[in-house]
Design a protein around this motif. Structure first.
Motif, short mmCIF file in Angstrom:
data_model
loop_
_atom_site.label_atom_id
_atom_site.label_comp_id
_atom_site.label_asym_id
_atom_site.label_seq_id
_atom_site.Cartn_x
_atom_site.Cartn_y
_atom_site.Cartn_z
N UNK A 61 0.91 -1.09 0.12
CA UNK A 61 0.02 0.08 0.03
C UNK A 61 1.02 1.24 0.01
N UNK A 62 1.04 1.87 -1.17
CA UNK A 62 1.92 2.99 -1.23
C UNK A 62 1.54 4.08 -0.38
N UNK A 63 0.26 4.46 -0.02
CA UNK A 63 -0.03 5.18 1.13
C UNK A 63 -0.14 4.73 2.52
N UNK A 64 0.18 3.62 2.59
CA UNK A 64 0.14 3.15 4.26
C UNK A 64 -1.43 2.79 4.71
N UNK A 65 -2.34 3.09 3.60
CA UNK A 65 -3.72 2.71 3.98
C UNK A 65 -3.91 1.39 3.72
N UNK A 66 -3.54 0.53 4.72
CA UNK A 66 -3.68 -0.87 4.58
C UNK A 66 -5.11 -1.51 4.62
N UNK A 67 -5.33 -2.05 3.38
CA UNK A 67 -6.73 -2.77 3.28
C UNK A 67 -6.56 -4.26 2.64
N UNK A 106 11.98 3.43 4.83
CA UNK A 106 13.34 3.86 3.87
C UNK A 106 12.71 4.16 2.22
N UNK A 107 11.37 3.57 2.11
CA UNK A 107 11.13 3.57 0.70
C UNK A 107 10.26 4.46 0.39
N UNK A 108 9.98 5.39 1.48
CA UNK A 108 8.90 6.33 1.32
C UNK A 108 9.02 7.47 0.26
N UNK A 109 10.39 7.74 -0.11
CA UNK A 109 10.41 8.74 -1.11
C UNK A 109 10.39 8.26 -2.45
N UNK A 110 10.76 6.76 -2.57
CA UNK A 110 10.55 5.93 -3.77
C UNK A 110 9.17 6.30 -4.10
N UNK A 111 8.08 5.78 -3.11
CA UNK A 111 6.74 5.67 -3.21
C UNK A 111 6.13 7.15 -3.67
N UNK A 112 6.83 8.01 -2.96
CA UNK A 112 6.28 9.56 -3.08
C UNK A 112 6.50 9.82 -4.84
N UNK A 133 2.78 13.94 11.60
CA UNK A 133 2.02 14.04 10.25
C UNK A 133 0.70 14.34 10.07
N UNK A 134 -0.29 13.71 10.97
CA UNK A 134 -1.47 13.89 10.79
C UNK A 134 -1.97 15.53 11.51
N UNK A 135 -1.13 16.00 12.28
CA UNK A 135 -1.43 17.34 12.88
C UNK A 135 -0.97 18.24 11.65
N UNK A 136 0.22 18.02 10.81
CA UNK A 136 0.56 18.88 9.91
C UNK A 136 -0.52 18.82 8.84
N UNK A 164 3.67 12.68 4.12
CA UNK A 164 2.95 12.91 5.27
C UNK A 164 2.00 12.00 5.37
N UNK A 165 1.10 11.74 4.25
CA UNK A 165 -0.13 10.60 4.35
C UNK A 165 0.31 9.55 4.54
N UNK A 166 1.65 8.93 4.07
CA UNK A 166 1.78 7.54 4.37
C UNK A 166 2.17 7.43 5.95
N UNK A 167 2.55 8.60 6.44
CA UNK A 167 2.79 8.41 8.12
C UNK A 167 1.51 8.80 8.97
N UNK A 168 0.76 9.65 8.30
CA UNK A 168 -0.75 9.63 8.88
C UNK A 168 -1.82 8.71 8.91
#
Length: 389
Positions: free
Chosen positions: A194-200, A237-243, A325-328, A373-377
């Motif tokens: 899940x590239x945005x860490x919204x695991x389904x 560590x792959x967050x920037x590659x996903x973004x 991340x969610x606060x921002x 930020x969305x990946x971490x939120x």
């Protein structure tokens, strides 16, 4: 035990096949080139001699994992994380049981490898067999190596008819592995990360798992003892590659990753900094699946996916960066009690460093930052929703 021939095209190596596979691996020129990059000071003859000596006594894939993979993964934990923890308190204290771990997917290589180390460390008698997409088996040496490491092949890019046959064979193999070989299984809740860490959880994964058993879907799934497993990384560590991939697809809807992109993701995931890592097992679904037994088949799988997601989401291990991340993103300080100014500076420095690694033409920094930020939120969003339910 003779393994049925119908599984030959996908299964891991069996005891008795590992030695030949190892010899073929040493004879592979691409594998030798890869080894030369890791230990350039050793000539080929010495590299092979050292490996052959180390291989003495290795007869099974589990032997291979304990002799070679366990030390490598423990080194990765030591060098590239701030520790890896494992919570199996919801599992029965019966090490004779075998499980099918269905988990969210954070890293192509390490999700199952870290789980293996945690299981051995905790006292479980065996590790997991893993499903790995054939799109990642780019070279023959990679396929040999993962089959030695208890991997079975998940075929990709098939026609609908081929996909049905492939799913049926894979499901029968998973049931065979759990009930006859007495192996654990690890499989991702969906195809790809899940590239945005919204695991389904995809219904199709659960439908595939149900194909290989006897009776109704609920009876078939009960047979393989599914455990929802939550994997939490402080930093991906792959967050920037996903973004980066999000922007590439935004700017060119026809964009597709190359084989080199897959290799870059694997390398970055293994050797990138991950901060703290946590694995958390929920109770096996057999403890509650009967609650869904009266639903029609289509509703059953949808309800099962939803319940597994709730179990996964409720067991996230949350870190300061998730709250920051969610606060921002929301422009608030609603969760400020969960982090300090030092935490904010650390996360800001981390994001800046990751964004500097993006290597595409015309990087849209605002978009890339929002994606990261969305990946971490999203884990926090899903956690809050699961707890509220």
């Amino acid at each position: 035990m003779a393994i049925p021939a119908e599984f030959d095209e996908i299964r891991p190596y069996d005891t008795g096949e590992v030695q030949q596979a190892f010899n073929e691996l040493l004879a592979d020129r691409q594998f030798s080139t890869m080894l030369r990059g890791i230990v350039p000071w050793l000539p080929k003859s010495l590299r092979n001699a050292v490996l052959k000596i180390a291989f003495i006594g290795v007869k099974s894939p589990l032997d291979f994992q304990k002799r070679f993979m366990k030390p490598i993964v423990r080194h990765i934990i030591w060098k590239y994380t701030d520790g890896c923890t494992f919570d199996d308190n919801c599992l029965p204290r019966d090490f004779s049981l075998r499980y099918t771990f269905v988990s969210n997917h954070r890293d192509i290589v390490l999700d199952s490898a870290l789980l293996d180390v945690m299981l051995v460390k905790t006292g479980y008698p065996t590790t997991v067999e893993i499903g790995i997409g054939d799109n990642l088996l780019i070279y023959p040496w990679i396929k040999r190596l993962v089959r030695m490491n208890k991997a079975f092949t998940v075929r990709r890019g098939l026609t609908p008819k081929e996909m049905l046959r492939s799913s049926q064979i894979m499901s029968r193999y998973i049931h065979y592995a759990v009930t006859q070989k007495h192996e654990n299984i690890w499989i991702a809740q969906r195809e790809g990360r899940a590239k945005d860490s919204d695991d389904r959880t995809q219904d199709s994964v659960l439908k595939m798992l149900a194909m290989g058993g006897e009776g109704k879907p609920i009876d078939s799934l009960r047979e393989i003892n599914i455990v929802p497993l939550t994997i939490s990384y402080e930093f991906d560590p792959c967050d920037y590659l996903k973004a980066q991939e999000f922007q590439q697809k935004r700017d060119n809807p026809a964009f597709k990753k190359s084989r080199q992109d897959d290799l870059d993701n694997m390398k970055t995931g293994i050797f990138g900094y991950k901060g703290r890592v946590h694995y958390h097992c929920a109770a096996p679904i057999n403890t509650w699946i009967d609650e869904l037994g009266d639903l029609p088949k289509t509703e059953f799988f949808a309800a099962l996916s939803k319940r597994i997601d709730r179990e996964l989401h409720a067991n996230y291990c949350l870190f300061p960066c998730n709250y920051i991340a969610l606060d921002e993103l929301e422009g608030t300080k609603k969760y400020a009690q969960h982090y300090t100014e030092a935490d904010k500076k650390r996360f800001e420095d981390y994001l800046k460093g990751q964004l500097e690694k993006v290597k595409i033409a015309n990087p849209d920094e605002k978009f890339l930052r929002e994606r990261m930020l969305t990946m971490y939120a999203n884990p926090l969003r899903n956690y809050l929703k699961a707890k509220a339910e």
